[in-house]
Enzyme design. Structure first.
Site, PDB file in Angstrom:
ATOM      1  N   GLU A  83     -16.849 -36.371 -21.359  1.00  0.00           N
ATOM      2  CA  GLU A  83     -15.190 -37.118 -21.357  1.00  0.00           C
ATOM      3  C   GLU A  83     -14.846 -37.084 -20.171  1.00  0.00           C
ATOM      4  O   GLU A  83     -14.120 -37.554 -19.964  1.00  0.00           O
ATOM      5  CB  GLU A  83     -14.621 -35.917 -22.137  1.00  0.00           C
ATOM      6  CG  GLU A  83     -14.280 -34.606 -21.441  1.00  0.00           C
ATOM      7  CD  GLU A  83     -13.176 -33.684 -22.110  1.00  0.00           C
ATOM      8  OE1 GLU A  83     -11.360 -33.984 -21.228  1.00  0.00           O
ATOM      9  OE2 GLU A  83     -13.168 -32.806 -22.587  1.00  0.00           O
ATOM     10  N   CYS A 115     -13.346 -31.809 -25.863  1.00  0.00           N
ATOM     11  CA  CYS A 115     -14.413 -31.376 -25.527  1.00  0.00           C
ATOM     12  C   CYS A 115     -14.807 -31.362 -27.068  1.00  0.00           C
ATOM     13  O   CYS A 115     -16.342 -30.251 -27.048  1.00  0.00           O
ATOM     14  CB  CYS A 115     -13.955 -29.973 -25.569  1.00  0.00           C
ATOM     15  SG  CYS A 115     -12.916 -29.593 -23.629  1.00  0.00           S
ATOM     16  N   HIS A 237     -15.294 -22.569 -28.202  1.00  0.00           N
ATOM     17  CA  HIS A 237     -14.958 -23.399 -26.902  1.00  0.00           C
ATOM     18  C   HIS A 237     -13.995 -22.198 -26.007  1.00  0.00           C
ATOM     19  O   HIS A 237     -12.853 -22.284 -26.018  1.00  0.00           O
ATOM     20  CB  HIS A 237     -14.044 -24.487 -26.960  1.00  0.00           C
ATOM     21  CG  HIS A 237     -13.694 -25.376 -26.215  1.00  0.00           C
ATOM     22  ND1 HIS A 237     -15.054 -25.703 -25.334  1.00  0.00           N
ATOM     23  CD2 HIS A 237     -12.332 -26.128 -25.706  1.00  0.00           C
ATOM     24  CE1 HIS A 237     -13.683 -26.916 -24.340  1.00  0.00           C
ATOM     25  NE2 HIS A 237     -12.845 -26.256 -24.748  1.00  0.00           N
TER      26      HIS A 237
HETATM   27  P1  HMG Z   1      -0.823 -20.444 -15.410  1.00  0.00           P
HETATM   28  O1  HMG Z   1       0.805 -21.146 -16.062  1.00  0.00           O
HETATM   29  O2  HMG Z   1      -1.162 -20.503 -14.260  1.00  0.00           O
HETATM   30  O3  HMG Z   1      -1.092 -19.122 -16.174  1.00  0.00           O
HETATM   31  O4  HMG Z   1      -1.729 -21.411 -16.536  1.00  0.00           O
HETATM   32  P2  HMG Z   1      -0.176 -18.195 -16.876  1.00  0.00           P
HETATM   33  O5  HMG Z   1       0.976 -17.418 -16.552  1.00  0.00           O
HETATM   34  O6  HMG Z   1       0.149 -18.739 -18.379  1.00  0.00           O
HETATM   35  O7  HMG Z   1      -0.993 -16.689 -16.873  1.00  0.00           O
HETATM   36  C1  HMG Z   1      -2.552 -16.411 -17.638  1.00  0.00           C
HETATM   37  C2  HMG Z   1      -3.016 -15.390 -18.099  1.00  0.00           C
HETATM   38  O8  HMG Z   1      -2.942 -14.690 -16.579  1.00  0.00           O
HETATM   39  C3  HMG Z   1      -1.614 -14.625 -18.365  1.00  0.00           C
HETATM   40  O9  HMG Z   1      -2.275 -13.618 -19.807  1.00  0.00           O
HETATM   41  C4  HMG Z   1      -0.807 -13.988 -17.383  1.00  0.00           C
HETATM   42  O10 HMG Z   1      -0.108 -12.364 -17.992  1.00  0.00           O
HETATM   43  C5  HMG Z   1      -1.614 -13.264 -16.861  1.00  0.00           C
HETATM   44  P3  HMG Z   1      -1.540 -14.310 -21.185  1.00  0.00           P
HETATM   45  O11 HMG Z   1      -0.161 -13.861 -21.396  1.00  0.00           O
HETATM   46  O12 HMG Z   1      -2.063 -15.412 -21.598  1.00  0.00           O
HETATM   47  O13 HMG Z   1      -2.756 -12.878 -22.337  1.00  0.00           O
HETATM   48  N1  HMG Z   1      -2.017 -12.956 -15.355  1.00  0.00           N
HETATM   49  C6  HMG Z   1      -2.208 -11.708 -15.155  1.00  0.00           C
HETATM   50  N2  HMG Z   1      -3.366 -10.581 -15.665  1.00  0.00           N
HETATM   51  C7  HMG Z   1      -3.502  -9.399 -14.641  1.00  0.00           C
HETATM   52  N3  HMG Z   1      -3.617  -9.635 -13.250  1.00  0.00           N
HETATM   53  C8  HMG Z   1      -2.207 -10.799 -13.081  1.00  0.00           C
HETATM   54  C9  HMG Z   1      -1.577 -11.631 -14.177  1.00  0.00           C
HETATM   55  N4  HMG Z   1      -0.669 -12.334 -13.207  1.00  0.00           N
HETATM   56  C10 HMG Z   1      -0.857 -13.201 -14.870  1.00  0.00           C
HETATM   57  N5  HMG Z   1      -1.538 -10.504 -11.146  1.00  0.00           N
HETATM   58  C11 HMG Z   1      -2.999 -21.865 -18.514  1.00  0.00           C
HETATM   59  C12 HMG Z   1      -2.488 -21.324 -17.645  1.00  0.00           C
HETATM   60  C13 HMG Z   1      -4.227 -21.956 -19.037  1.00  0.00           C
HETATM   61  C14 HMG Z   1      -2.275 -22.741 -19.661  1.00  0.00           C
HETATM   62  C15 HMG Z   1      -3.765 -23.359 -17.158  1.00  0.00           C
HETATM   63  O14 HMG Z   1      -4.739 -22.987 -16.509  1.00  0.00           O
HETATM   64  C16 HMG Z   1      -4.104 -24.593 -17.347  1.00  0.00           C
HETATM   65  O15 HMG Z   1      -2.496 -25.323 -17.752  1.00  0.00           O
HETATM   66  N6  HMG Z   1      -5.667 -24.407 -18.150  1.00  0.00           N
HETATM   67  C17 HMG Z   1      -6.156 -25.937 -18.953  1.00  0.00           C
HETATM   68  C18 HMG Z   1      -5.192 -25.747 -19.800  1.00  0.00           C
HETATM   69  C19 HMG Z   1      -6.249 -24.961 -20.760  1.00  0.00           C
HETATM   70  O16 HMG Z   1      -7.242 -24.824 -20.744  1.00  0.00           O
HETATM   71  N7  HMG Z   1      -6.029 -25.197 -22.033  1.00  0.00           N
HETATM   72  C20 HMG Z   1      -7.050 -24.544 -23.245  1.00  0.00           C
HETATM   73  C21 HMG Z   1      -6.231 -24.941 -24.356  1.00  0.00           C
HETATM   74  S1  HMG Z   1      -7.311 -26.505 -24.698  1.00  0.00           S
HETATM   75  C22 HMG Z   1      -8.789 -27.196 -24.482  1.00  0.00           C
HETATM   76  O17 HMG Z   1      -9.294 -25.899 -24.449  1.00  0.00           O
HETATM   77  C23 HMG Z   1      -9.184 -27.847 -24.638  1.00  0.00           C
HETATM   78  C24 HMG Z   1      -9.876 -28.365 -22.633  1.00  0.00           C
HETATM   79  O18 HMG Z   1     -10.697 -27.843 -22.637  1.00  0.00           O
HETATM   80  C25 HMG Z   1      -9.816 -30.519 -22.782  1.00  0.00           C
HETATM   81  C26 HMG Z   1     -10.787 -30.621 -24.006  1.00  0.00           C
HETATM   82  O19 HMG Z   1     -10.960 -30.806 -24.874  1.00  0.00           O
HETATM   83  O20 HMG Z   1     -11.155 -32.249 -23.219  1.00  0.00           O
HETATM   84  C27 HMG Z   1      -8.973 -28.023 -21.696  1.00  0.00           C
END
Ligand code: HMG
Length: 391
Positions: A83, A115, A237
């Protein structure tokens, strides 16, 4: 006629980039508590492509060892899943075909659905081998994942390529039984043609992923698939490794299991070692999970592995594979560790410079700085043509 159970992954090899950025450097730059990266999303470092690396050079590096071991005589098809495509018309696979000196009697094509693309490629390959069991298909998944600097997605970037040789009487994993399928039109993650980095609604993407886990499992069950506890491990994934754990918890509760009573760490933990240090390699990610699982010292002979492939937008598939007796003799564990360990560590400023780099679009002669020490490099963009070289 060959039976479905006699077809699958005969060999697997992966390659990643010249450089790596530790999450400690990113956290120091943006003031994030490192616990969020290490525990919250389960990531420790991300592979970063050099100026002279791209999906083609990574793919050639991943596939070269397969060609060296098996030759090209039986490979009549190359399916390149990506992609992070480099051209709207020509398949990236044609460059790889040329770099690897493959014969002209080959069909080469590129596939895209975020993906999920590599899983479509694997299924199409299995169909081709059914039609003529003497043929093998080279499936390559190669991606460089790029989000905006200083965006939440930045911490989930990465890059890698996985090459799979698909054929009859596979030495590693037989792909068995039905598939569970799920497609839904969602805008969780996408990249319009004019953008280098992806757009994403992070929370929406997690919800869409979990809905797809449910949807594929429902269809898999309706198609006569195995029970959940028939599987010794699950390869999800992994956009970030914590997602695999979240997904499996979700699947267990959907199926009515008490998640506290199931050892999720054991079912998922052996699949995350490479992804935790490489980052999201999009189409390659689930197969990097398989590489980690097979390279893990615990024996998996005759055990069933569940695969969940997800591509935003979205298309997903759940399917099963059985690990073949004798598989350990065919692994490339040392080469895989070396691919990870050889990466040079970038500081934040050097990473940022690489992230911001792009070619001028004026059709001039634009050589790339020599950075990669790998066998394949993107030497220049000249007259709008990508010039690759093999060392
Ligand atoms: P964010 O807003 O930076 O993070 O986005 P958050 O506030 O959701 O925190 C992440 C986790 O860290 C949470 O855990 C927090 O509690 C924890 P959860 O509640 O989810 O279990 N946390 C901590 N833990 C320990 N110590 C600390 C601490 N602080 C917070 N101090 C997000 C995170 C993944 C959304 C962001 O990185 C993002 O937008 N990523 C890109 C999208 C993505 O990966 N999506 C996944 C599903 S889609 C997919 O898999 C397809 C893809 O591969 C593309 C394709 O298909 O081509 C992306």
């Amino acid at each position: 006629m060959a039976s479905q159970s006699a077809i699958g992954i005969h060999d697997l090899s992966f390659a990643t980039t010249e450089f790596v950025l530790p999450h400690t450097a990113l956290a120091a730059h943006n003031g994030t508590d490192i616990g969020k990266y290490h525990l919250g999303i389960g990531q420790h470092s991300m592979s970063v492509a050099a100026a002279d690396e791209d999906v083609v050079t990574l793919a050639a590096a991943a596939a070269e060892p397969l060609i060296a071991r098996h030759g090209t005589d039986r490979i009549r098809t190359v399916v390149f899943a990506t992609e992070s495509s480099i051209d709207q018309a020509k398949s990236a696979g044609v460059y790889v075909h040329s770099l690897l000196g493959m014969p002209s009697y080959t069909r080469v094509v590129e596939l895209k659905q975020a993906c999920y693309g590599a899983t479509a490629a694997l299924q199409f390959a299995i169909g081709l081998v059914h039609r003529d069991p003497e043929q093998q298909v080279l499936v390559i998944a190669s991606d460089v994942s790029k989000y905006e600097l200083d965006s939440p997605g930045e911490a989930t970037q990465g890059a890698a390529a996985v090459a799979l040789l698909v054929g009859k009487d596979p030495a590693l994993v037989r792909i068995d039984g039905p598939s569970g399928l799920f497609t839904a039109d969602v805008m969780d993650f996408w990249r319009p043609n004019y953008r280098e980095s992806a757009l994403v609604d992070g929370q929406e993407s997690i919800t869409a992923y979990l809905q797809a886990v449910e949807g594929t499992w429902k269809d898999y069950t309706e198609q006569g698939g195995q029970a959940l506890d028939a599987f010794s491990a699950f390869c999800y994934h992994q956009p970030f490794t914590k997602m695999a754990h979240k997904a499996h918890h979700h699947l267990l509760s959907t199926c009515g299991y008490d998640t506290d009573a199931v050892d999720v760490k054991r079912l998922i933990g052996r699949t995350t070692a490479y992804n935790a240090v490489v980052g999201n390699s999009y189409t390659a990610s689930m197969y990097l999970g398989l590489a980690a699982l097979l390279d893990h010292p615990e024996d998996l002979t005759d055990q069933d592995v569940g695969f969940f492939s997800y591509g935003s937008g979205s298309v997903a598939e759940f399917f099963a594979g059985r690990v073949v007796p004798g598989y350990r003799k065919h692994l490339r564990t040392e080469q895989h560790r070396e691919a990870i360990d050889r990466r040079g560590t970038l500081d934040y400023a050097a990473y940022r410079e690489l992230h911001e780099r792009s070619f001028p679009t004026d059709g001039g002669d634009h050589p790339t700085p020599v950075q990669t020490t790998g066998s394949f490099r993107l030497a220049a963009l000249r007259g709008h043509k990508r010039i690759y070289e093999r060392r």
